[in-house]
Structures are given as C-alpha cells and as structure tokens.
Write an enzyme that holds these catalytic residues in place. Structure first.
Site, PDB file in Angstrom:
ATOM      1  N   LYS A 291      88.553  -9.388 -22.303  1.00  0.00           N
ATOM      2  CA  LYS A 291      87.783 -10.195 -23.264  1.00  0.00           C
ATOM      3  C   LYS A 291      88.747 -11.426 -23.931  1.00  0.00           C
ATOM      4  O   LYS A 291      88.411 -12.413 -24.360  1.00  0.00           O
ATOM      5  CB  LYS A 291      87.242  -9.642 -24.376  1.00  0.00           C
ATOM      6  CG  LYS A 291      85.894  -8.501 -23.937  1.00  0.00           C
ATOM      7  CD  LYS A 291      85.572  -7.858 -25.059  1.00  0.00           C
ATOM      8  CE  LYS A 291      84.082  -7.205 -24.696  1.00  0.00           C
ATOM      9  NZ  LYS A 291      84.275  -6.176 -23.672  1.00  0.00           N
TER      10      LYS A 291
ATOM     11  N   GLU B 280      87.219 -10.701 -34.128  1.00  0.00           N
ATOM     12  CA  GLU B 280      86.351 -11.827 -34.320  1.00  0.00           C
ATOM     13  C   GLU B 280      85.584 -12.005 -35.418  1.00  0.00           C
ATOM     14  O   GLU B 280      85.411 -10.843 -35.940  1.00  0.00           O
ATOM     15  CB  GLU B 280      85.119 -11.950 -33.066  1.00  0.00           C
ATOM     16  CG  GLU B 280      85.911 -12.293 -31.643  1.00  0.00           C
ATOM     17  CD  GLU B 280      84.878 -12.439 -30.724  1.00  0.00           C
ATOM     18  OE1 GLU B 280      85.093 -12.740 -29.469  1.00  0.00           O
ATOM     19  OE2 GLU B 280      83.633 -11.852 -30.924  1.00  0.00           O
TER      20      GLU B 280
ATOM     21  N   HIS C 276      75.889  -1.057 -31.494  1.00  0.00           N
ATOM     22  CA  HIS C 276      76.294  -2.302 -30.522  1.00  0.00           C
ATOM     23  C   HIS C 276      75.704  -2.121 -29.107  1.00  0.00           C
ATOM     24  O   HIS C 276      76.496  -2.702 -28.195  1.00  0.00           O
ATOM     25  CB  HIS C 276      77.622  -2.553 -30.725  1.00  0.00           C
ATOM     26  CG  HIS C 276      78.383  -2.927 -31.916  1.00  0.00           C
ATOM     27  ND1 HIS C 276      78.149  -3.581 -32.706  1.00  0.00           N
ATOM     28  CD2 HIS C 276      79.112  -1.824 -32.912  1.00  0.00           C
ATOM     29  CE1 HIS C 276      78.738  -3.376 -33.909  1.00  0.00           C
ATOM     30  NE2 HIS C 276      79.259  -2.591 -33.970  1.00  0.00           N
TER      31      HIS C 276
ATOM     32  N   ARG D 203      78.899  -8.376 -13.181  1.00  0.00           N
ATOM     33  CA  ARG D 203      77.985  -7.370 -12.294  1.00  0.00           C
ATOM     34  C   ARG D 203      76.686  -7.413 -12.608  1.00  0.00           C
ATOM     35  O   ARG D 203      76.199  -8.419 -13.456  1.00  0.00           O
ATOM     36  CB  ARG D 203      78.417  -5.780 -12.843  1.00  0.00           C
ATOM     37  CG  ARG D 203      78.285  -5.623 -14.640  1.00  0.00           C
ATOM     38  CD  ARG D 203      78.563  -4.005 -14.723  1.00  0.00           C
ATOM     39  NE  ARG D 203      78.598  -4.098 -16.184  1.00  0.00           N
ATOM     40  CZ  ARG D 203      77.779  -4.174 -17.217  1.00  0.00           C
ATOM     41  NH1 ARG D 203      76.726  -4.328 -16.835  1.00  0.00           N
ATOM     42  NH2 ARG D 203      78.363  -3.859 -18.476  1.00  0.00           N
TER      43      ARG D 203
END
Length: 669
Positions: free
Chosen positions: A116, A200, A235, A293
């Site tokens: 990420k 973040e 999440h 994917r």
C-alpha cells in the site's frame, strides 16, 4: 483459448470460475485440502488434486503444490480466485518460470500495487488523488506517533501488504496508538507474513467507492463503472451495490478517470479494482489501494454491464485482448450483493462454526454464488462466507426490494449467520435513501440489532411443529406430568423455553382450532398445578404443517412460518426474523440463561497469541486478559468485571478448542 485451467482456490469463487470455464469449453482442475475433500468446488471441476492438510498455510498457500498439480494434470493456466495466492508476485513469477499462464496481472504489477505504501507513492506520481498520510520506511512507534499528530486524529493504521480489513485499526487518541499498532502488526504478520504499516487520516463519514477496471497489458485500460461498498463491519464489506448512489455526476467522472489512470500507471493486465474514499462533505475522492485480482463483489458490476468478468479474464490471459472498447460497454439498472456469513452479529460479528443442518437459499429469486451445501461443516480454517446473494432490477428501489424478499427466504440452522441483520440493513430508511458511510452500522445499531420478542405467533409455530414431530407417548394422558384429570377435560401441556425463560403452553382443541393459554413463569406454574394460572396470555390458532413449512392463523391473522432443528433447540422463522426455542424436560428443571459477554472461554477453535498480563495482576473490567487468533482474526478476551488473574490455562502458541477455559479470573472483593 486454453484447453485446461487449474483453479487455485476453494469455495464459491472456485465454483463460479468453473461455471464460466465449462460454458467456454475449458476443462478445469480443482485443488483441495483435507477439510475440503467432499466440498462442492471439487465436484464442480473435471479433475481434482489433493494438496495437503486443512490449514491453508499447508495447502492452498503452498505455491509448489499448486505448480506440481498443474504439471500433473497438464493445466496450461491458473486462475487464483481471490485471497490465498491471488496477489502473490512470487507465485506469478514461479508460474511464469514453469511455462504456466497466471490469469491475472504481471508479477511486476502485483509487486508495485501489493504494498500500500509503494502503491500510494506511485499514484501520487500519476496525479491520482490520495489520502493525507505517512508511508515511510521508519516503522518505529515514535515515528507513527509523530506522524499521527501531524496528520491529526483520528487516524487509520493499515498493513502495507493487507487486504480484507485485516491488520487495520482506527485510532482516536495518541494513548491508544501503541497498543493498536502492536495488535495490528501481529495480525498482519500472521495473515500476510509482513508487519509493515502506513498511517492515514481517518475520514470520519467517508464512503467506500471503487472502480472496476480491465487492462490488456499493452497500455489499454477501460472501466466497468463503480461500486459502493461503504457498509462494513471490522473494515470488511457487508453489502455492495452498483452503481454508487447519490454520487454527483462530476465526481463520478473524476472517480472513473482516476481508476483508469491508476491502471495505466502500472500497465495493468486483467481484472482489477481501484478503491477510493469519497468525502461527501468536501466532494473529494482519495485513492486507497488497488486490488490486483477479481473482487468478491464483482457480480454487481457484471449485472449492470451484462458482462462475464471471468470470461474477460480468460480471454485477456489467453492473449485475445479486451473483448470490448469503453464505448461499447453500457450500464443499465441497479444491483445489490449481500454477503451471507457464518457469524454472530450480536457478538461483534464473531465467526461461527458448525454444520449447516439447514441451508435454504433463494435461488429462484436471486443469483446465488455459493461454495457450500446443506450438511457441510463451516470450519475454522477458512473465511466463513456461506453465499453471496445478488439481486438486479431496473431501479435501485426495485433491486433493494428484491434483496429484502430474497433475504426473507434465506434460512440457515446449525450455526449463526448475519441473514436477519442483512435484512434489517436492507430495510433501514437511511440505507433505502442511499445515505451510507463506513460508520453506518455503528450509527444505526439500535435498528440493525433490534430483536422482536417471542409472542403468540412464535409459540403457535413451535407448538404446531412439536405436535407434528411428537413421539407416540407425547400425547399420552397417562404419561403426562400435568394437565390430566379423570373428572376434567384433557388438555395438552408443552413446556417451552426462549432465551432462558421457560413457560407452560396449555392447549385444548375445539374442532380444527387450538385454544392456548401461555403461563410465562413455568416454575410457578408447576407449583400451582390445578389452580388458575397467573397473568396468562391467551390466544387461539390453527395451522397446517408440511415438512418445515407451516401456514398458521393466530387470532385470525394468517402468516407463514418455517421451523427446523438448530443444535439442541428449534429455530422458528417468520419472514427474515427467527427465534430459538427449546422444549425442556420439566423433570430436569429449567436451564439458566448465561450471556456469553465477558466469557473467559474460547469462542471458537484457535491459537493463543498473547497474554496481556500475568497471574496475580489486577485487571479492570473491559481490559484484555489475552488475545487469540481464529479464522484469520484476532479476538481479545476481556475482563468481565474488576478482578485478579488467578491462572492462565494456555500459553502463546497453544491451540485451543471451542469452549476451552482460557483463564481463571476472580472478581475483586
């Protein structure tokens, strides 16, 4: 086109890939572990190869076993599904070395987008909007604290190699950051073998929107429009829809272009999803990550475009290029997907394991993508998804109505599921209006977790089922404990228990109708046998029982109910709601009701990963006593009250069984 492919996965995605391959005339090879020897995906393929023990780390995650199976069967290509090895660049490289095609992007692309942190840097260079944060190499707690303070709380910790919500923590205060980071690192290390993190800014009322893309690996990238996946628990996505509701046209255009730009930045090949946060207050979108994917929620995009994404994957991997241009792809209608999981929403969505003794899915009214069947066990080894329920219609309102109808027809016994929760979600007024965000569940918990108490309808359904399934002695007045007098009319007595509360239901029959008197306090009723009951609930009912279905009338109101054994109880469904009732032995007494909240036993089989204290320590209520890992998630066992740890029964690394006592904990004086 390939003559034979191997599907390096299990469950519903393996069944789904096999279905398209069969339609295209492509032979398929399944792989399976010990736990999946008789699973539906094995029968869905033309051939099957055993690849090891039940644990994924010893079977589905063993790249060498997958490659050996390809060589053994002559498979020319591998479809990885999602999860497992689907985003493993080393696996893609090893397949390439063996001359086997990987049905997905190149290893270079997977590597670029698999981290990420690296992906975010790459997107910034491509002018794709990103969320403010930190993705540096310094992984010290001090650096994370400094960067979190710079960004501003709340912040989100994300595993750089993560996915599926694992290794992700929202932190609202600086004093919670260190513990959250360490817990997330343990989870990420176990799930992905990588404990690196980024941080973040946490957008409080964000929406999660994503763009489905396809690339030919030669510079051409197109989109299949967007999906909204905002409603999540832990999440992880719960329900998805396409297209996204209440998205301004200009913002939508920006979003779709950003998705295409992200794909072009890495010369993307195959199916991919670019995920964004949408801040409605600022009308801004921020890149989160790219999943290299096929996504779990891809069916909703298939429904609105009329395309088979697995077919697209196979054609692109075989070198045929993109089947259509952007201008040739049209969007029509609206689609929803609800993920039916073996989990208990009332226990923070904890995974549930057991045998699917009853599994009724609405195959006539919805598209069902599933890889399990009635009689099959949901084990602790893999993701607890039972099925994906997909509905489509011309409008969002109609598609959502179809989803509510489909969920009303969904019935599972033998373990817990989120079916009733999903129905409550699909019926919630704000969801109907498209007012969604990633905080939707916590902001609407009162409505989503509400439970209707049992009443005459439920008692009548239970009594009808009990009578229809009674043994020959159950209606014998000479063996009845209560209710029979030589000088009084005979009435039947049924003891019923619901949520720890027992009652006596007395029935007398007139013609085809039962007159019922429910005495709520069964223990008092037993003592007062022969006297007039206190505070009775009286009603009348009639009904017809056919298999597990019943058509009843209670006090003149007609309705349909279903019932099936559920472990040691009877599960009764009326619409999407259900109630678990028992028929206790009056001689054995009435069982006490104990809440599992604060339990010091293992909620399911797993491994102890951390002891949070040591014997003799005083622990406040709600603080963790230990942490265990089960079904790819960490579960903290917390103190149910202020007390002292007397002894730990297991050590880190120990395997525990469902219900094992984990710690002796004594309440403070």
């Amino acid at each position: 086109m390939f003559k034979k492919i191997l599907i390096a996965n299990r469950g519903e995605i393996a069944v789904r890939v096999a279905r398209t391959a069969r339609r295209m005339g492509v032979a398929t090879v399944a792989v399976y572990s010990d736990a999946d020897r008789n699973a539906p995906h094995v029968r869905a393929c033309d051939e099957a190869v055993h690849i090891g023990p039940s644990a994924a780390a010893e079977s589905y995650l063993k790249a060498d076993k997958i490659i050996d199976a390809c060589k053994k069967t002559g498979a020319e290509a591998v479809h990885p599904g999602y999860g497992f090895l689907s985003e493993n660049e080393r696996f893609a490289e090893e397949l390439d070395k063996a001359g086997i095609t990987f049905i997905g992007p190149t290893a270079e692309t997977i590597r670029a987008m698999g981290s990420k942190s690296a992906a975010k840097n790459l997107m910034e260079a491509a002018n794709v909007p990103t969320t403010p944060g930190y993705q540096g190499e310094d992984q010290s707690v001090e650096t994370f604290k400094k960067e979190a303070k710079r960004i501003g709380y709340p912040v989100l910790l994300k595993a750089t190699a993560g996915g599926g919500g694992k290794g992700m923590r929202m932190v609202a205060r600086e004093e919670d950051l260190e513990d959250a980071l360490k817990s997330a690192q343990r989870e990420a290390k176990s799930a992905f073998g990588d404990d690196r993190f980024l941080i973040e800014k946490y957008v409080t009322r964000a929406r999660h929107v994503e763009v489905q893309i396809f690339g030919d690996g030669k510079g051409e990238v197109i989109h299949m429009f967007e999906r909204d996946c905002s409603v999540q628990r832990r999440h992880q996505k719960v329900i998805e829809e396409a297209p996204a509701p209440r998205l301004p046209a200009k913002t939508r255009a920006t979003l779709l272009q950003a998705g295409v730009d992200a794909g072009k930045a890495v010369n993307y090949r195959g199916a991919g999803t670019v995920e964004f946060l949408y801040d409605a207050d600022k009308d801004a979108v921020y890149f989160m990550e790219m999943n290299t994917r096929l996504q779990v929620e891809h069916p909703v995009s298939e429904m609105i475009t009329g395309q088979d994404f697995v077919e697209w994957q196979l054609r692109i991997a075989a070198g045929e290029g993109l089947p259509l241009t952007q201008d040739e792809i049209a969007e029509t209608g609206h689609a929803f997907e609800a993920r039916l999981y073996a989990e208990n929403p009332n226990q923070n969505f904890a995974p549930s394991i057991g045998t699917l003794t009853t599994l009724a899915l609405p195959a006539e009214t919805a598209r069902i993508d599933s890889g399990v069947e009635e009689g099959q066990a949901i084990t602790p080894f893999y993701d607890p998804m039972i099925a994906k329920i997909i509905t489509y219609a011309k409008t969002r309102e109609e598609a959502l109505g179809a989803m509510r109808a489909a969920l009303s027809e969904t019935r599972v016994a033998g373990l817990e599921t989120n079916a009733a929760f999903l129905h409550a979600l699909a019926a919630e007024p704000d969801f109907i209006a498209g007012e969604v965000s990633t905080k939707f569940i916590e902001e609407h918990d009162g409505a989503l977790f509400a439970k209707t108490p049992a009443g005459p309808k439920q008692w009548a359904a239970a009594a009808l089922w009990k009578r229809a399934n009674a043994s020959s002695n159950d209606n014998d007045p000479w063996s009845a404990l209560t209710g029979f007098r030589l000088n009084r009319p005979h009435h039947e007595v049924i003891w019923i228990e619901h949520e720890g509360h027992a009652a006596i239901l007395r029935l007398s029959k007139t013609g085809g109708k039962f007159n019922a008197t429910l005495e709520p306090d069964a223990s008092a009723a037993a003592r007062r046998e022969g006297r007039e009951p206190q505070n009775p609930i009286q009603f009348s009912f009639s009904g017809v029982f056919t298999s597990n279905a019943m058509r009843l009338s209670v006090d003149g109101e007609d309705f349909t109910a279903f019932a099936a054994p559920h472990n040691d109880k009877l599960r009764v469904w009326i619409g999407a709601d259900y109630w678990d009732l028992a028929f206790p032995d009056p001689l054995a007494g009435i069982s006490a009701h104990h809440s599992s909240e604060g339990s010091l036993t293992a909620p399911m089989p797993g491994v102890v990963t951390l002891l949070s204290a040591k014997p003799g320590d005083a622990i406040e209520a709600g603080k963790p006593l230990l942490v265990m890992e089960a079904m790819k998630m960490e579960h903290a066992i917390k103190a149910p009250f202020d007390g002292v740890i007397k002894a730990y029964k297991f050590q880190p690394g120990d395997q525990v069984k469902d219900g094992d006592l984990l710690v002796e904990f004594e309440e403070s004086a």
